[in-house]
Write a protein that holds these residues in place. Structure first.
Motif, short mmCIF file in Angstrom:
data_model
loop_
_atom_site.label_atom_id
_atom_site.label_comp_id
_atom_site.label_asym_id
_atom_site.label_seq_id
_atom_site.Cartn_x
_atom_site.Cartn_y
_atom_site.Cartn_z
N MET A 69 0.83 -1.20 0.00
CA MET A 69 0.00 0.00 0.00
C MET A 69 0.86 1.25 0.00
O MET A 69 2.07 1.17 0.18
CB MET A 69 -0.90 0.00 1.24
N GLN A 70 0.23 2.39 -0.19
CA GLN A 70 0.90 3.67 0.02
C GLN A 70 0.79 4.04 1.49
O GLN A 70 -0.18 3.67 2.15
CB GLN A 70 0.24 4.78 -0.79
N ASN A 71 1.74 4.80 1.95
CA ASN A 71 1.69 5.26 3.34
C ASN A 71 0.47 6.15 3.59
O ASN A 71 0.00 6.25 4.71
CB ASN A 71 2.97 6.00 3.72
N SER A 72 -0.07 6.75 2.55
CA SER A 72 -1.24 7.61 2.74
C SER A 72 -2.43 6.82 3.28
O SER A 72 -3.33 7.39 3.89
CB SER A 72 -1.62 8.30 1.42
N GLY A 73 -2.43 5.50 3.10
CA GLY A 73 -3.50 4.66 3.62
C GLY A 73 -3.30 4.24 5.06
O GLY A 73 -4.18 3.59 5.64
N ILE A 106 4.27 15.64 -5.78
CA ILE A 106 2.91 16.04 -5.41
C ILE A 106 2.93 16.59 -3.98
O ILE A 106 3.10 15.84 -3.02
CB ILE A 106 1.94 14.86 -5.53
N VAL A 107 2.79 17.88 -3.85
CA VAL A 107 2.92 18.55 -2.56
C VAL A 107 1.91 18.03 -1.54
O VAL A 107 2.19 18.00 -0.34
CB VAL A 107 2.85 20.08 -2.73
N GLY A 108 0.75 17.58 -1.97
CA GLY A 108 -0.26 17.07 -1.07
C GLY A 108 0.15 15.78 -0.36
O GLY A 108 -0.48 15.40 0.63
N GLN A 109 1.18 15.11 -0.86
CA GLN A 109 1.67 13.89 -0.22
C GLN A 109 2.62 14.17 0.95
O GLN A 109 2.86 13.29 1.78
CB GLN A 109 2.41 13.01 -1.25
N VAL A 110 3.18 15.36 1.00
CA VAL A 110 4.22 15.68 1.98
C VAL A 110 3.76 15.60 3.44
O VAL A 110 4.47 15.01 4.26
CB VAL A 110 4.88 17.05 1.65
N PRO A 111 2.60 16.15 3.81
CA PRO A 111 2.22 16.06 5.23
C PRO A 111 2.13 14.62 5.75
O PRO A 111 2.65 14.32 6.83
CB PRO A 111 0.85 16.76 5.27
N MET A 112 1.51 13.72 5.00
CA MET A 112 1.43 12.33 5.45
C MET A 112 2.79 11.66 5.37
O MET A 112 3.10 10.79 6.19
CB MET A 112 0.39 11.56 4.63
N GLY A 113 3.61 12.08 4.42
CA GLY A 113 4.96 11.54 4.35
C GLY A 113 5.74 11.82 5.62
O GLY A 113 6.45 10.95 6.15
N LYS A 114 5.58 13.03 6.15
CA LYS A 114 6.24 13.40 7.40
C LYS A 114 5.63 12.69 8.61
O LYS A 114 6.31 12.33 9.55
CB LYS A 114 6.18 14.92 7.61
N ALA A 115 4.32 12.51 8.58
CA ALA A 115 3.62 11.92 9.72
C ALA A 115 3.78 10.41 9.83
O ALA A 115 3.65 9.86 10.93
CB ALA A 115 2.13 12.27 9.64
N THR A 116 4.06 9.74 8.73
CA THR A 116 4.07 8.27 8.72
C THR A 116 4.98 7.67 9.79
O THR A 116 4.52 6.83 10.58
CB THR A 116 4.40 7.74 7.32
N PRO A 117 6.26 8.03 9.86
CA PRO A 117 7.10 7.43 10.91
C PRO A 117 6.58 7.71 12.32
O PRO A 117 6.61 6.83 13.18
CB PRO A 117 8.48 8.07 10.69
#
Length: 168
Positions: A69-73, A106-117
Protein backbone atom coordinates in the motif's frame (compact mmCIF):
# COMPACT_ATOMS: atom_id res chain seq x y z
CA UNK A 1 18.33 -7.09 -9.69
CA UNK A 2 16.17 -3.96 -9.69
CA UNK A 3 14.27 -2.48 -6.74
CA UNK A 4 11.01 -4.37 -7.40
CA UNK A 5 12.82 -7.68 -7.88
CA UNK A 6 14.62 -7.19 -4.56
CA UNK A 7 11.33 -6.77 -2.71
CA UNK A 8 9.77 -9.71 -4.56
CA UNK A 9 12.76 -11.95 -3.83
CA UNK A 10 12.60 -10.92 -0.17
CA UNK A 11 8.90 -11.81 -0.07
CA UNK A 12 9.66 -15.23 -1.55
CA UNK A 13 12.57 -15.83 0.87
CA UNK A 14 10.33 -14.89 3.80
CA UNK A 15 7.81 -17.50 2.72
CA UNK A 16 5.05 -14.91 2.40
CA UNK A 17 2.27 -16.59 0.46
CA UNK A 18 -0.74 -14.28 0.86
CA UNK A 19 -0.73 -10.64 -0.23
CA UNK A 20 -3.39 -7.97 -0.38
CA UNK A 21 -2.74 -4.72 -2.18
CA UNK A 22 -4.19 -1.30 -2.71
CA UNK A 23 -3.36 0.25 -6.11
CA UNK A 24 -0.13 2.27 -6.18
CA UNK A 25 1.88 3.43 -9.20
CA UNK A 26 5.18 2.83 -7.37
CA UNK A 27 4.24 -0.79 -6.65
CA UNK A 28 3.06 -1.70 -10.17
CA UNK A 29 6.21 -3.61 -11.21
CA UNK A 30 6.24 -5.51 -7.92
CA UNK A 31 2.56 -6.35 -8.35
CA UNK A 32 3.26 -7.78 -11.82
CA UNK A 33 5.87 -10.12 -10.33
CA UNK A 34 3.44 -11.21 -7.61
CA UNK A 35 0.59 -11.74 -10.07
CA UNK A 36 2.81 -14.07 -12.11
CA UNK A 37 3.63 -16.23 -9.08
CA UNK A 38 1.27 -19.18 -8.63
CA UNK A 39 2.54 -19.78 -5.08
CA UNK A 40 1.28 -16.41 -3.83
CA UNK A 41 -2.41 -15.63 -3.40
CA UNK A 42 -2.90 -11.97 -4.33
CA UNK A 43 -6.13 -10.15 -3.44
CA UNK A 44 -6.49 -6.53 -4.67
CA UNK A 45 -8.62 -4.44 -2.30
CA UNK A 46 -10.07 -0.95 -2.41
CA UNK A 47 -9.29 0.11 1.17
CA UNK A 48 -6.43 -0.68 3.48
CA UNK A 49 -8.48 -1.68 6.52
CA UNK A 50 -10.38 -4.15 4.32
CA UNK A 51 -7.02 -5.66 3.43
CA UNK A 52 -6.03 -5.94 7.09
CA UNK A 53 -9.21 -7.85 7.87
CA UNK A 54 -8.60 -10.24 4.99
CA UNK A 55 -4.97 -10.73 6.07
CA UNK A 56 -6.07 -11.48 9.64
CA UNK A 57 -8.38 -14.21 8.39
CA UNK A 58 -5.70 -15.61 6.09
CA UNK A 59 -3.19 -15.66 8.96
CA UNK A 60 -5.67 -17.59 11.11
CA UNK A 61 -5.93 -20.07 8.20
CA UNK A 62 -2.15 -20.60 8.26
CA UNK A 63 -0.94 -18.08 5.67
CA UNK A 64 2.05 -15.73 5.89
CA UNK A 65 0.54 -12.35 5.13
CA UNK A 66 1.59 -9.02 3.67
CA UNK A 67 -0.15 -5.83 2.57
CA UNK A 68 1.21 -3.59 -0.19
CA UNK A 69 0.00 0.00 0.00
CA UNK A 70 0.90 3.67 0.02
CA UNK A 71 1.69 5.26 3.34
CA UNK A 72 -1.24 7.61 2.74
CA UNK A 73 -3.50 4.66 3.62
CA UNK A 74 -1.92 4.20 7.04
CA UNK A 75 -4.51 6.53 8.57
CA UNK A 76 -7.24 4.21 7.28
CA UNK A 77 -5.64 1.30 9.16
CA UNK A 78 -5.19 2.65 12.67
CA UNK A 79 -8.34 1.16 14.20
CA UNK A 80 -7.71 -2.28 12.67
CA UNK A 81 -4.06 -2.18 13.72
CA UNK A 82 -5.05 -1.43 17.33
CA UNK A 83 -8.31 -3.30 17.81
CA UNK A 84 -7.37 -6.39 15.80
CA UNK A 85 -3.64 -6.77 15.29
CA UNK A 86 -2.45 -5.41 18.63
CA UNK A 87 -5.22 -7.08 20.60
CA UNK A 88 -4.57 -10.54 19.12
CA UNK A 89 -0.80 -10.16 18.48
CA UNK A 90 -1.17 -10.95 14.78
CA UNK A 91 1.96 -10.70 12.64
CA UNK A 92 1.83 -8.89 9.31
CA UNK A 93 4.32 -7.40 6.87
CA UNK A 94 3.30 -3.94 5.66
CA UNK A 95 5.24 -2.81 2.60
CA UNK A 96 4.49 0.84 1.93
CA UNK A 97 5.39 3.13 -0.86
CA UNK A 98 6.44 6.09 1.31
CA UNK A 99 5.10 9.08 -0.58
CA UNK A 100 5.82 12.64 0.51
CA UNK A 101 9.55 12.19 1.02
CA UNK A 102 12.48 13.83 -0.77
CA UNK A 103 11.84 13.90 -4.50
CA UNK A 104 8.04 13.87 -4.19
CA UNK A 105 6.40 15.87 -6.96
CA UNK A 106 2.91 16.04 -5.41
CA UNK A 107 2.92 18.55 -2.56
CA UNK A 108 -0.26 17.07 -1.07
CA UNK A 109 1.67 13.89 -0.22
CA UNK A 110 4.22 15.68 1.98
CA UNK A 111 2.22 16.06 5.23
CA UNK A 112 1.43 12.33 5.45
CA UNK A 113 4.96 11.54 4.35
CA UNK A 114 6.24 13.40 7.40
CA UNK A 115 3.62 11.92 9.72
CA UNK A 116 4.07 8.27 8.72
CA UNK A 117 7.10 7.43 10.91
CA UNK A 118 5.53 9.25 13.86
CA UNK A 119 2.26 7.35 13.45
CA UNK A 120 4.08 4.01 13.34
CA UNK A 121 6.08 4.96 16.43
CA UNK A 122 2.91 6.02 18.29
CA UNK A 123 1.43 2.60 17.48
CA UNK A 124 4.62 0.97 18.79
CA UNK A 125 5.24 -0.64 15.40
CA UNK A 126 8.72 -1.31 14.10
CA UNK A 127 9.58 0.05 10.67
CA UNK A 128 12.53 0.01 8.32
CA UNK A 129 13.60 2.44 5.61
CA UNK A 130 15.99 0.69 3.22
CA UNK A 131 18.08 2.85 0.92
CA UNK A 132 19.83 0.11 -1.03
CA UNK A 133 18.50 -2.82 -3.02
CA UNK A 134 20.35 -5.50 -1.05
CA UNK A 135 19.34 -3.86 2.21
CA UNK A 136 15.68 -3.96 1.12
CA UNK A 137 15.94 -7.62 0.17
CA UNK A 138 17.39 -8.55 3.57
CA UNK A 139 14.83 -6.52 5.51
CA UNK A 140 11.90 -8.06 3.62
CA UNK A 141 13.43 -11.54 3.88
CA UNK A 142 13.52 -11.22 7.70
CA UNK A 143 10.28 -9.28 8.09
CA UNK A 144 7.88 -12.19 8.59
CA UNK A 145 10.01 -13.79 11.31
CA UNK A 146 10.38 -10.39 12.99
CA UNK A 147 6.60 -9.87 12.93
CA UNK A 148 5.96 -13.34 14.38
CA UNK A 149 8.62 -12.88 17.06
CA UNK A 150 7.25 -9.47 18.06
CA UNK A 151 3.60 -10.50 17.68
CA UNK A 152 2.79 -7.38 15.69
CA UNK A 153 3.04 -5.90 12.20
CA UNK A 154 6.38 -4.80 10.79
CA UNK A 155 6.50 -2.00 8.22
CA UNK A 156 8.92 -1.38 5.40
CA UNK A 157 8.85 2.18 4.06
CA UNK A 158 10.12 2.50 0.50
CA UNK A 159 10.79 6.15 -0.19
CA UNK A 160 10.42 7.69 -3.64
CA UNK A 161 14.16 7.50 -4.31
CA UNK A 162 14.20 3.76 -3.55
CA UNK A 163 12.22 3.05 -6.71
CA UNK A 164 14.87 4.78 -8.80
CA UNK A 165 17.62 2.40 -7.68
CA UNK A 166 19.10 -0.14 -10.05
CA UNK A 167 21.69 -2.86 -9.40
CA UNK A 168 24.20 -1.87 -6.78
Amino acid sequence: MNSSEAIYNGIKSAGINFIVSVPCANLKELLKLIDNDNEITHIPVTREEEGLGICAGAYMAGKRTCILMQNSGLGNCINALCSLYELYSFPLVMIMSHRGTEGESIVGQVPMGKATPKLLESLNLDYYKPYKITEAYNIVKNSWNDAVEEGKPVSILLEINYWKLEEE
